[in-house]
Design a protein around this motif. Structure first.
Motif, short mmCIF file in Angstrom:
data_model
loop_
_atom_site.label_atom_id
_atom_site.label_comp_id
_atom_site.label_asym_id
_atom_site.label_seq_id
_atom_site.Cartn_x
_atom_site.Cartn_y
_atom_site.Cartn_z
N VAL A 6 30.37 -0.88 0.20
CA VAL A 6 28.73 -1.14 0.45
C VAL A 6 28.23 -2.01 -0.97
O VAL A 6 28.41 -2.05 -1.80
N SER A 7 27.79 -3.72 -0.52
CA SER A 7 27.74 -4.27 -1.67
C SER A 7 26.18 -4.11 -1.66
O SER A 7 25.55 -3.16 -1.66
N LYS A 9 24.23 -5.74 -2.86
CA LYS A 9 23.17 -6.68 -1.96
C LYS A 9 22.88 -6.23 -0.94
O LYS A 9 21.46 -6.26 -0.76
N VAL A 10 23.62 -5.47 -0.61
CA VAL A 10 22.97 -4.27 1.06
C VAL A 10 22.37 -3.10 0.36
O VAL A 10 21.23 -3.77 1.54
N ILE A 11 22.55 -2.94 -0.78
CA ILE A 11 21.89 -1.51 -0.61
C ILE A 11 19.99 -2.32 -1.48
O ILE A 11 19.01 -1.64 -0.46
N MET A 13 18.37 -5.04 -0.51
CA MET A 13 18.04 -5.89 0.90
C MET A 13 16.75 -4.66 1.92
O MET A 13 16.14 -5.06 2.43
N ALA A 14 17.74 -3.78 1.66
CA ALA A 14 17.48 -2.52 2.86
C ALA A 14 15.97 -1.73 1.99
O ALA A 14 15.37 -2.07 3.26
N HIS A 15 16.95 -1.10 0.96
CA HIS A 15 15.30 -0.40 0.41
C HIS A 15 14.62 -2.09 0.04
O HIS A 15 13.25 -1.79 -0.19
N SER A 105 22.15 5.80 -1.60
CA SER A 105 22.55 4.58 -2.73
C SER A 105 22.79 5.31 -3.57
O SER A 105 23.75 4.37 -4.18
#
Length: 159
Positions: A6-7, A9-11, A13-15, A105
């Motif tokens: 998992v990138s 960036k994805v972590i 953006m999700a948080h 995360s």
């Protein structure tokens, strides 16, 4: 079982999205938003400097710390049942979802930290704190000072 890559960036953006939704109804004090958004800023630093071990380590420990503070905020500021509107329910639900997502995360960020070559451990090992003495001079075997002044040195002239 291996988790998919998992990138970072994805972590982040999700948080970020869950924190924004958690702050929608002003249920929580400003410290909730400041804490989460400042840790996400450190995460952006970890994205920009891909080889920085300090950035990813600080992001990891920031996520762990905000998980604790999120738990405190949610438990102290959860509204009573009579005050629970749909917007408050949504806002608190997103804060709870963000809190529940943080351990996952943290694990993923820990794996990224190890990929960058870091150990990411907080170790205070007092028992072995002085065992390697190869670079030190022993203080119990000092050379005795001479008893008489060295005659090769000239005495200082008085001013």
């Amino acid at each position: 079982m291996e988790l998919p890559a998992v990138s970072l960036k994805v972590i982040i953006m999700a948080h970020w999205l869950l924190t924004v939704w958690g702050c929608m109804d002003y249920i929580f004090p400003a410290s909730y938003a400041w804490g989460n958004f400042s840790v996400l800023a450190v995460g952006i630093w970890a994205i920009v400097q891909r080889d920085s071990l300090d950035a990813i380590t600080m992001f990891l420990f920031g996520l762990l710390l905000t998980a604790v503070t999120d738990l405190i905020h949610i438990s102290l500021f959860y509204p009573s049942h009579k005050d629970l509107s749909d917007l408050k329910r949504f806002s608190v639900g997103m804060a709870i979802f963000s809190f529940l997502l943080k351990p996952v995360s943290c694990y993923l960020v820990y794996q990224m930290c190890r990929e960058r070559g870091g150990d990411c451990t907080f170790n205070i090992d007092v028992s072995s704190a002085g065992r390697d003495r190869s670079a030190y001079e022993p203080i119990d075997q000092q050379v005795a000072p001479p008893q008489w002044p060295d005659s090769s040195r000239t005495a200082q002239q008085p001013y």
